[in-house]
Structure formats: C-alpha cells, structure tokens
Scaffold this active site. Sequence first.
Site: not given
Lengths: 482, 146
Positions: A102, A211, A239, A379-380, A405-406, A408
Amino acid sequence: MDAGGEIELRRLSDALWEIPREGGMRVPGRVYATESMLAQVRSEGGLAQVRNVAHLPGIVRYSLAMPDIHWGYGFPIGGVAATDPREGGVVSPGGVGYDINCGVRTMTTTLATADVGDKLERMVQALFHFIPTGVGSSGAIAKVSNKTLEEVMREGARWAVAQGYGSEADLAHTEEQGCLAGADPHMVGERARERGREQLGTLGSGNHFVEIDTVEEIFDERAAEEFDLRRGQIVLQIHTGSRGFGHQVCDDYLKVMARAVRRHGIDLPDRQLACAPVESEEGRQYLGAMACAANYAWANRQTIMALAERALLSALGVSPRDLGLRLLYDVCHNIAKLEDHEVEGRLRRLCVHRKGATRAYPPVHAPNPWRVGQPVLIPGDMGSESFICVGQPASLAATFGSTCHGAGRVMSRREATRRFHGRDLIGELRERGILVMAKERATVAEEMTGAYKDVSEVVEVVHAAGLSLKVARLRPLAVIKG
Amino acid sequence: MSEADGYAEIDHTADLGLRVWADTLEGLFHQAARGLADLLTDPATVVPRVERVFELRAIDLEELLVAWLNEILYAWESEDLLLAAIREMSIRRVGDGFALRARAAGETRDPARHPVGEPVKAATYHGLRIVPRADGRYEVTLIFDM
C-alpha cells in the site's frame, strides 16, 4: 486482548519513549509520540503490540513505532522492525500487512489553482469515470491473462510503462524503481492470481483515494525547488495498494507461517505475528510472493496515474504539455525489504519491516537521486491537509531510515458513522471547498476527518525528531473514493 | 444451533469485530458466518437461490474459522455472491488437524434489494482463540480487516 495498561514507559525526550526490555522481549521498544498521543495508543493496545514485536527472533536494536501508531494485526500500524537474517532473523507477513505495498504517489502539474476554478467538478467527475473504485472493482484494464499477470509480478511499474501507462522517467521516481527484486510468481497461489487478474488498475475501497490538492504552504524552499513544488500549484495524490492480490498472498502465507512457527519452534505472544527465518524455505517463499504483490501494487499505481492523466486531459481539453503532469515520487508504506544499515559501526543486511511507515532516506543515500533527500509523502485523512516531507540522516541512525506514513485512526468506523449520522458530509465538505465523489456514501462517514489523528501533529513529531523535515503542505480540493 | 447461539458486533478503533457464542463448534462457525453476512448486507434480504459446498482443512480451529469466513468473502468479492444461509456445518478431526464441510446458500447481489454494508476484506487471526469454556460452550472475538 492485552490492552497494555501496565506497560512501563521511560521518557527519552519530549516525543520519544522507551519500553524497557522485559520477559521474552529481545530488544526494547521505542515510540515516537507526544504525551497526549500516548494515552490513546496505550488504551487501544498499541503499546502492547510494540512490546510483542520485540519478541521476534533476530530483531535488531528496537521495536519501533512512529507517531501515527495505532492498533494493527500483530504489528501496530506505524511499526518498524528490522531483523538480521544471519542471526536467525525472521520475516513476518503481519509486519507487512494485508495490503502489501500500500503506498502513495504524488504528481505535480503546471496548473495553478486559479486556472482550475470552475473546472474542478468536471475534473473530479472525469477521475471518477476513468478510475474504477469500490471493493471488488474491476475493469480499467480487461482481465489479464495468467502470463500477463506473471509479467506484472516480475516487472512491476515497468510493465505498466511498457503498456503505455506513463513513461520510463517515472521509474526513477518510484521507490525501488517500481520493481522489488526477488519476485517469484511460483510462490503465488491460484486464488491470489484469480483476484489479481481482475483488479489491475483499480483503486479499491476504505481509505484509498485519488485526490486533487493545492500547494498551500512551503516550509523548505530548497527542497521545494528540487521537488518542483510551488505555492498555488495543483498536485495529485494516489493512495492504493495491491488490492485482493496482496490480501490473498498475506492470507495464504499466514497459514504457511503458522506451520513454520511450529516447525522452527518459535515462541510468539500473538499468533498474528507468525513468521519464519528469512533464510528458511518458508521465509524465502513469502519474500518471493510478497515481492510479486509489491510489484503488482506499483503496476497498479502506475496505471492509475496514467488513467488520472487521461481523465484530466479529457476534462480540461488540454494537451499533455499544458497539464504538465509529472511523477514526484511513489513510496510504499507496507513492506519488508532487505536493506543495508549500519548497526554498531558495522554494515549489516537487514530485513526491514515497515507497516504503515515510510522510507525516509537522507540526501545522496543510494539509490536516492535527490540532493536534498528522498521525498516522503504523508497523506492526511479525507478532507484534511497532507504533507510532503524530505528524508533525513537521523532516520538512518534511529529508525532504519523510516518515518511516519499518515494520520493514524483514532475513532472506530462505527463510532465515526454514529457521530456523523444524519449529517450531509459531502455537502459539508463542499462548503469547505472540497468536492467528494464516493462509490459508497458510508465510506465518507467512516473516513471523515475526526476519525483520525491530526496529521500535522504526527508530522511535527517526526520533524522535531529529525527523521523527515516538512517541505510543503497540501490542501485538498477534490477526492474520489471507493 | 440452539437459541443460545448468537453474535454481536463489537467496535474496534482500526476495524470491526464480532463476538460470537454457541453451544457447539458447528454452532460457532454457523453464527460467525451469519455475523459476517450481517456486516456485508442485511441477510433478511438475501434469497437462497444458489448453493455452494465448502470442504476445508486446517491445522487448528482458528485457521479453520478464518479460512471458512474468507471463503464467504471470496464468493462476495469475486462473484458478488452473498451467502447468508448456512444449511450444513460439520467439523471433524482429521490427522493432526481439522476438516470442515459446509453448505451455504444465497444470491448475486442486487443493489436494488441488498443494502450496502461494510467493506470487509478479510477475517484475521488477531486475538483469536477457540477453546471450550468451563461449561463446554464456545465464545470467540473475531476482528475483520477493512
């Protein structure tokens, strides 16, 4: 399940905590988090998972967790663990996750936000039309033959480029050049193949998305210049991962590993940590199959990028030159890779598991072509900002070259659905200037802002720790989801 | 299956789970499949038009349960087939493992009649332990990957 309420933590600095070695732990745990983040992590069992991972045979230095840590299967999401194959080090499918490779890919364009304006609706509709989304979605590419699928498994993003999806230049801007070595299609079962043949070039469901963002803020001018980022620019993020193919590989090898654990006499605190020595038959088989799934994911993101470009060209009625879509970088955040790292003054080849963690190599660290360091894409959640960061030397010293990574997740899907019940979320997002198109409306509530940690807090922790530094902040304009 | 068998959804930060209880192992596997179908759609809307037979083997009961549920998910993902009615369930020991035989019925998803449920991707082994309680009954907690 052990919630980990009793786990002792020692503060090493403002945002770094150590779980001392005890019982069967082979190394201590280390968690990057602020004090306020820790309470949540502790209550949902994330700390207990960091401790459990420290039991893996051959684990080196620490069982690590990034600040976006949240509960996962066996390994926490945001977990990093490196093992030394020459000291009986293991590979664990649970340390990679179900969605093998991913990852995120970010593309820059020459479009300015002011140019897009009233065309945004058309752009997002075109993306939704060109890119298949949803759970079992298929159809972007006609179902591929077994022979073609094997080429995808071996070649990764290069396969997609050869089919006319994107260009050769994209490969240099993809982690591992979009192809992980050691892929062995013989290690991939029939059911994984069946699922893989159908789903190439599809986005999937859950937190996966495409996005359209605008660059809202630049933090580091020098890195931004090298990454070709400037304020007000339109960028795209994708993503997604290896879809049902990777899931099936993981599921198949959890069974193989359950047998391996018995055969090799490995004692584990959690079955989902099932593993085998890297240098065992089962370990080699899994790594061969996992590389196939990683390559599938890279072919998938490469294909989706090309579909997105076609969608935007069609929506805007411009030439490829006018759109100027270029791949900035593609990172994987669910993977186990054999990498060379210096440990106690000695270069050792380690099996580095990153599960919800991103590689963050510093400047000129091979195979990284950037003078400023490797781009890190964070990414958010839906409707919130994203960050582009740059890898730093401290990551090599402290986290085997890894960062977060992001965001959470902090709220369960059900809780999110309850909390947002009855609200017109798509309408609310539109009022905030974010267009959302989703195949299933329920996904929107589950993935809503507030269901995740604040990504900016997560990024601040790794920034302050010097693992990766902020380069740019992106604000979403439009999202398509499964 | 007895009156005392059942399942309930549990909330989990990362994913969704089910608590499943039953008098017998077969009941447990039956209820787990019903619970899964309930996550995927409203089982009451599913008409049993087609039937599938499953024969599975595993080294232990945990693996057998995960394999069984992942069969139902595979039918859903690959064929849009919602299997909501469990018609037969038998579990026996073979060698040093277990074997399952089951018949499940359902129909192809019709968006007009079947409400969209959760995007469940896989049943996991997380915290899964199948052991009879002191009173001989079974109860497990299942976590699904979403």
